[in-house]
Design a protein around this motif. Structure first.
Motif, short mmCIF file in Angstrom:
data_model
loop_
_atom_site.label_atom_id
_atom_site.label_comp_id
_atom_site.label_asym_id
_atom_site.label_seq_id
_atom_site.Cartn_x
_atom_site.Cartn_y
_atom_site.Cartn_z
N ALA A 115 -0.95 -12.42 5.93
CA ALA A 115 -1.75 -12.16 4.73
C ALA A 115 -1.95 -10.66 4.53
O ALA A 115 -1.90 -10.16 3.39
CB ALA A 115 -3.11 -12.87 4.85
N ILE A 116 -2.16 -9.92 5.60
CA ILE A 116 -2.29 -8.47 5.51
C ILE A 116 -0.99 -7.86 4.99
O ILE A 116 -1.01 -6.97 4.13
CB ILE A 116 -2.67 -7.87 6.89
N VAL A 117 0.13 -8.35 5.47
CA VAL A 117 1.44 -7.88 4.98
C VAL A 117 1.54 -8.12 3.48
O VAL A 117 1.98 -7.25 2.73
CB VAL A 117 2.60 -8.55 5.74
N GLY A 118 1.10 -9.28 3.02
CA GLY A 118 1.11 -9.59 1.60
C GLY A 118 0.28 -8.60 0.80
O GLY A 118 0.70 -8.13 -0.27
N GLY A 119 -0.88 -8.24 1.31
CA GLY A 119 -1.71 -7.24 0.66
C GLY A 119 -1.02 -5.90 0.57
O GLY A 119 -1.07 -5.22 -0.47
N PHE A 120 -0.35 -5.50 1.63
CA PHE A 120 0.37 -4.23 1.62
C PHE A 120 1.54 -4.26 0.64
O PHE A 120 1.82 -3.25 -0.02
CB PHE A 120 0.86 -3.85 3.02
N LEU A 121 2.23 -5.38 0.55
CA LEU A 121 3.34 -5.48 -0.40
C LEU A 121 2.84 -5.37 -1.84
O LEU A 121 3.47 -4.71 -2.67
CB LEU A 121 4.12 -6.77 -0.17
N LEU A 122 1.70 -6.00 -2.14
CA LEU A 122 1.12 -5.85 -3.47
C LEU A 122 0.72 -4.39 -3.74
O LEU A 122 0.94 -3.87 -4.83
CB LEU A 122 -0.11 -6.75 -3.62
N LEU A 123 0.15 -3.75 -2.74
CA LEU A 123 -0.24 -2.35 -2.88
C LEU A 123 0.98 -1.47 -3.10
O LEU A 123 0.97 -0.57 -3.95
CB LEU A 123 -1.02 -1.91 -1.63
N ALA A 124 2.03 -1.73 -2.37
CA ALA A 124 3.26 -0.95 -2.53
C ALA A 124 3.86 -1.15 -3.92
O ALA A 124 4.37 -0.21 -4.52
CB ALA A 124 4.28 -1.34 -1.45
N ALA A 125 3.77 -2.37 -4.44
CA ALA A 125 4.34 -2.66 -5.75
C ALA A 125 3.50 -2.10 -6.89
O ALA A 125 4.03 -1.61 -7.89
CB ALA A 125 4.49 -4.18 -5.92
N ASN A 126 2.17 -2.16 -6.75
CA ASN A 126 1.28 -1.79 -7.85
C ASN A 126 0.71 -0.38 -7.76
O ASN A 126 0.15 0.11 -8.74
CB ASN A 126 0.13 -2.79 -7.94
N GLY A 127 0.81 0.26 -6.62
CA GLY A 127 0.25 1.60 -6.47
C GLY A 127 -1.22 1.58 -6.15
O GLY A 127 -1.84 0.52 -6.08
N PRO A 128 -1.81 2.76 -5.97
CA PRO A 128 -3.17 2.87 -5.45
C PRO A 128 -4.29 2.69 -6.47
O PRO A 128 -5.44 2.55 -6.08
CB PRO A 128 -3.21 4.30 -4.90
N GLY A 129 -3.99 2.70 -7.75
CA GLY A 129 -5.05 2.71 -8.76
C GLY A 129 -5.48 4.14 -9.04
O GLY A 129 -5.01 5.09 -8.38
N HIS A 130 -6.36 4.31 -10.00
CA HIS A 130 -6.74 5.67 -10.43
C HIS A 130 -7.72 6.38 -9.48
O HIS A 130 -7.79 7.61 -9.51
CB HIS A 130 -7.31 5.64 -11.84
N LEU A 131 -8.46 5.64 -8.68
CA LEU A 131 -9.39 6.27 -7.75
C LEU A 131 -8.65 6.57 -6.44
O LEU A 131 -8.84 5.89 -5.44
CB LEU A 131 -10.60 5.36 -7.51
#
Length: 146
Positions: free
Chosen positions: A124-140
């Motif tokens: 599940a943590i890996v899944g979160g990282f893959l989403l983060l890698a795909a979508n980027g960090p956000g504006h903050l």
């Protein structure tokens, strides 16, 4: 443009709510790595003993590399700096560490269930990282869009 719905209101990646959710997600993902890396650094000999118990070659080197990946990757994700690269690195690290540290296929009974559950939590943590890698960090973040 992608949109997300919060309480019935559509939010885009440019919205304030979306940016805060991205920040919270990054902090949640980073927390476990910052804690684990710090603990290994503070309890260096115990970490080496743990890695020896896993039959890893050059356990002191393996601990040093693990601490570096966990602390630098965790900090990068938390700050949102080079987050796509850091998220991919931590995803790969998590897969490798999980296969080494939680070989559920070697166990039976309750220990099998414990190791399998831990492996799935790490997945599940890996899944979160893959989403983060795909979508980027956000504006903050310290490195917008990285």
């Amino acid at each position: 443009m992608m949109s997300v719905t919060f309480k019935g209101h559509s939010q885009t990646p440019d919205s304030s709510a979306y940016s805060w959710v991205c920040l919270m997600a990054r902090l949640c993902l980073a927390a476990v790595f910052l804690y684990s890396g710090s603990t290994k650094l503070i309890h260096w000999q115990a970490a080496i003993s743990e890695f020896e118990g896993l039959s890893l070659p050059l356990p002191a080197v393996a601990v040093a590399l693990t601490v570096a990946v966990q602390l630098l990757g965790g900090l990068a994700v938390a700050l949102g700096w080079r987050v796509r690269l850091a998220a991919l690195a931590l995803a790969i690290f998590t897969v490798i560490a999980t296969l080494i540290g939680h070989p559920f296929w070697n166990f039976e009974g309750p220990e099998l269930q414990h190791q399998l559950t831990t492996m799935l939590e790490h997945l599940a943590i890996v899944g979160g990282f893959l989403l983060l890698a795909a979508n980027g960090p956000g504006h903050l973040s310290a490195g917008r869009g990285e």
